[in-house]
Design a protein around this motif. Structure first.
Motif, PDB file in Angstrom:
ATOM      1  N   LEU A 193     -34.560 -11.528   1.938  1.00 59.51           N
ATOM      2  CA  LEU A 193     -33.299 -12.170   2.326  1.00 59.51           C
ATOM      3  C   LEU A 193     -33.506 -13.181   3.448  1.00 59.51           C
ATOM      4  O   LEU A 193     -32.892 -14.251   3.451  1.00 59.51           O
ATOM      5  N   TYR A 194     -34.356 -12.842   4.399  1.00 57.80           N
ATOM      6  CA  TYR A 194     -34.642 -13.796   5.473  1.00 57.80           C
ATOM      7  C   TYR A 194     -35.254 -15.075   4.898  1.00 57.80           C
ATOM      8  O   TYR A 194     -34.851 -16.183   5.260  1.00 57.80           O
ATOM      9  N   LEU A 195     -36.217 -14.931   4.009  1.00 57.78           N
ATOM     10  CA  LEU A 195     -36.873 -16.097   3.405  1.00 57.78           C
ATOM     11  C   LEU A 195     -35.870 -16.909   2.558  1.00 57.78           C
ATOM     12  O   LEU A 195     -35.911 -18.140   2.577  1.00 57.78           O
ATOM     13  N   VAL A 196     -34.982 -16.228   1.865  1.00 55.77           N
ATOM     14  CA  VAL A 196     -33.966 -16.928   1.078  1.00 55.77           C
ATOM     15  C   VAL A 196     -33.064 -17.750   1.985  1.00 55.77           C
ATOM     16  O   VAL A 196     -32.697 -18.885   1.674  1.00 55.77           O
ATOM     17  N   LYS A 197     -32.702 -17.201   3.142  1.00 56.63           N
ATOM     18  CA  LYS A 197     -31.820 -17.924   4.064  1.00 56.63           C
ATOM     19  C   LYS A 197     -32.507 -19.133   4.686  1.00 56.63           C
ATOM     20  O   LYS A 197     -31.839 -20.023   5.226  1.00 56.63           O
ATOM     21  N   LEU A 198     -33.823 -19.223   4.608  1.00 61.21           N
ATOM     22  CA  LEU A 198     -34.529 -20.398   5.125  1.00 61.21           C
ATOM     23  C   LEU A 198     -34.398 -21.595   4.197  1.00 61.21           C
ATOM     24  O   LEU A 198     -34.688 -22.726   4.592  1.00 61.21           O
ATOM     25  N   ILE A 199     -33.964 -21.369   2.964  1.00 64.80           N
ATOM     26  CA  ILE A 199     -33.840 -22.458   1.985  1.00 64.80           C
ATOM     27  C   ILE A 199     -32.686 -23.346   2.343  1.00 64.80           C
ATOM     28  O   ILE A 199     -31.614 -22.933   2.658  1.00 64.80           O
ATOM     29  N   THR A 234     -25.615 -20.122   0.184  1.00 66.48           N
ATOM     30  CA  THR A 234     -25.314 -21.392  -0.487  1.00 66.48           C
ATOM     31  C   THR A 234     -25.615 -21.173  -1.978  1.00 66.48           C
ATOM     32  O   THR A 234     -26.220 -20.154  -2.352  1.00 66.48           O
ATOM     33  N   GLY A 235     -25.243 -22.116  -2.809  1.00 64.96           N
ATOM     34  CA  GLY A 235     -25.515 -22.005  -4.239  1.00 64.96           C
ATOM     35  C   GLY A 235     -26.992 -21.852  -4.543  1.00 64.96           C
ATOM     36  O   GLY A 235     -27.396 -21.013  -5.353  1.00 64.96           O
ATOM     37  N   MET A 236     -27.810 -22.664  -3.886  1.00 67.10           N
ATOM     38  CA  MET A 236     -29.262 -22.596  -4.098  1.00 67.10           C
ATOM     39  C   MET A 236     -29.819 -21.258  -3.604  1.00 67.10           C
ATOM     40  O   MET A 236     -30.657 -20.643  -4.269  1.00 67.10           O
ATOM     41  N   GLN A 237     -29.373 -20.817  -2.431  1.00 65.16           N
ATOM     42  CA  GLN A 237     -29.846 -19.544  -1.903  1.00 65.16           C
ATOM     43  C   GLN A 237     -29.491 -18.388  -2.833  1.00 65.16           C
ATOM     44  O   GLN A 237     -30.316 -17.498  -3.071  1.00 65.16           O
ATOM     45  N   LEU A 238     -28.276 -18.382  -3.348  1.00 61.80           N
ATOM     46  CA  LEU A 238     -27.858 -17.313  -4.253  1.00 61.80           C
ATOM     47  C   LEU A 238     -28.707 -17.323  -5.521  1.00 61.80           C
ATOM     48  O   LEU A 238     -29.138 -16.262  -5.991  1.00 61.80           O
ATOM     49  N   THR A 239     -28.972 -18.496  -6.054  1.00 59.45           N
ATOM     50  CA  THR A 239     -29.801 -18.601  -7.259  1.00 59.45           C
ATOM     51  C   THR A 239     -31.191 -18.037  -7.005  1.00 59.45           C
ATOM     52  O   THR A 239     -31.707 -17.232  -7.793  1.00 59.45           O
ATOM     53  N   VAL A 240     -31.795 -18.445  -5.891  1.00 65.91           N
ATOM     54  CA  VAL A 240     -33.137 -17.949  -5.560  1.00 65.91           C
ATOM     55  C   VAL A 240     -33.090 -16.439  -5.307  1.00 65.91           C
ATOM     56  O   VAL A 240     -33.969 -15.703  -5.768  1.00 65.91           O
ATOM     57  N   ALA A 241     -32.072 -15.971  -4.612  1.00 62.93           N
ATOM     58  CA  ALA A 241     -31.943 -14.535  -4.358  1.00 62.93           C
ATOM     59  C   ALA A 241     -31.819 -13.758  -5.665  1.00 62.93           C
ATOM     60  O   ALA A 241     -32.465 -12.718  -5.846  1.00 62.93           O
ATOM     61  N   LEU A 274     -34.897 -11.275  -5.613  1.00 58.64           N
ATOM     62  CA  LEU A 274     -34.637  -9.972  -4.989  1.00 58.64           C
ATOM     63  C   LEU A 274     -34.547  -8.820  -5.994  1.00 58.64           C
ATOM     64  O   LEU A 274     -35.182  -7.779  -5.771  1.00 58.64           O
ATOM     65  N   PRO A 275     -33.809  -8.945  -7.095  1.00 53.89           N
ATOM     66  CA  PRO A 275     -33.760  -7.808  -8.038  1.00 53.89           C
ATOM     67  C   PRO A 275     -35.141  -7.413  -8.571  1.00 53.89           C
ATOM     68  O   PRO A 275     -35.458  -6.226  -8.669  1.00 53.89           O
ATOM     69  N   VAL A 283     -28.547  -7.073  -8.520  1.00 52.98           N
ATOM     70  CA  VAL A 283     -27.797  -8.212  -9.056  1.00 52.98           C
ATOM     71  C   VAL A 283     -26.329  -8.103  -8.669  1.00 52.98           C
ATOM     72  O   VAL A 283     -25.728  -9.060  -8.153  1.00 52.98           O
ATOM     73  N   LEU A 284     -25.731  -6.941  -8.907  1.00 56.17           N
ATOM     74  CA  LEU A 284     -24.302  -6.771  -8.615  1.00 56.17           C
ATOM     75  C   LEU A 284     -23.992  -6.911  -7.126  1.00 56.17           C
ATOM     76  O   LEU A 284     -22.993  -7.535  -6.745  1.00 56.17           O
ATOM     77  N   ILE A 285     -24.845  -6.372  -6.285  1.00 55.28           N
ATOM     78  CA  ILE A 285     -24.622  -6.461  -4.832  1.00 55.28           C
ATOM     79  C   ILE A 285     -24.779  -7.899  -4.359  1.00 55.28           C
ATOM     80  O   ILE A 285     -23.986  -8.377  -3.540  1.00 55.28           O
ATOM     81  N   LEU A 286     -25.782  -8.603  -4.863  1.00 55.38           N
ATOM     82  CA  LEU A 286     -25.927 -10.016  -4.490  1.00 55.38           C
ATOM     83  C   LEU A 286     -24.703 -10.822  -4.910  1.00 55.38           C
ATOM     84  O   LEU A 286     -24.216 -11.663  -4.149  1.00 55.38           O
TER      85      LEU A 286
END
Length: 192
Positions: free
Chosen positions: A186-192, A147-154, A158-159, A136-139
């Motif tokens: 992370l790759y899948l998150v960046k596809l969003i 993007t906002g959506m990518q960060l939310t999904v990550a 991810l944690p 969580v802290l690293i993300l």
């Protein structure tokens, strides 16, 4: 990554050879001749890992590079090198703190197996929670890479995935699995 940092396959393979080659100093005939090398070995030689300490260390290093090299080159080709650091940091900080936290404060224990052994080893939920918190802290620290959506999904995926990966990976062999799950997620998150 600093601007202009490019990884090439030969440079990465050289790092593998050097890093794995350096493990030779830890074989018993060499380490017994040097108190410094022996002290270095003792710093990571847990009694419960004997006689597999070096085998697990070297195979985990090789497994780490088998996962890391292709993803470094792939992320570099996509311009995602900043993201390639995230799984490495989670592994180093989260998994690195998991054992000392689990030893000191771990009250809720569970067992895992190891490679090349039928023996079971103990982990704790408190130690595994370090992976979750670090993720969580690293993300959040890398939030500008999303993007906002990518960060939310990550943050929602991810944690949890990294914590479960650490929890169920074979004893002493969680690094390759953590990196694989981290890079793929992370790759899948960046596809969003």
């Amino acid at each position: 990554m600093p601007a202009g940092t490019d990884f090439t396959l030969p440079a990465l393979l050289a790092a593998v050879v050097i890093n794995c080659g350096m493990m030779v100093i830890y074989i018993e005939p060499i380490r017994k001749r040097s108190w410094i090398i022996n002290r270095m070995f003792v710093s990571f030689d847990r009694p419960e890992d004997r006689p597999h300490t070096l085998l697990w260390l070297v195979t985990q290093l090789l497994g780490m590079y088998v996962v890391m090299i292709p993803f470094f080159l792939f992320f570099q080709s996509l311009g995602y090198m900043a993201l390639a650091i995230i799984p490495i940091l989670i592994n180093g900080l989260g998994d690195g703190l998991a054992e000392p936290v689990g030893v000191k404060w771990g009250k809720h224990k569970y067992q895992v197996r190891a490679l090349f052994s039928t023996k079971k080893y103990w982990r704790s939920i408190e130690g595994s929670a370090c992976v979750f918190i670090a993720s969580v802290l690293i993300l959040i620290g890398f939030s500008s890479s999303f993007t906002g959506m990518q960060l939310t999904v990550a943050l929602l995926t991810l944690p949890i995935l990294m914590t479960l990966t650490e929890a169920f990976s074979p004893h002493t062999w969680d690094t390759p699995f953590l990196l694989l799950v981290g890079f793929v997620t992370l790759y899948l998150v960046k596809l969003i």
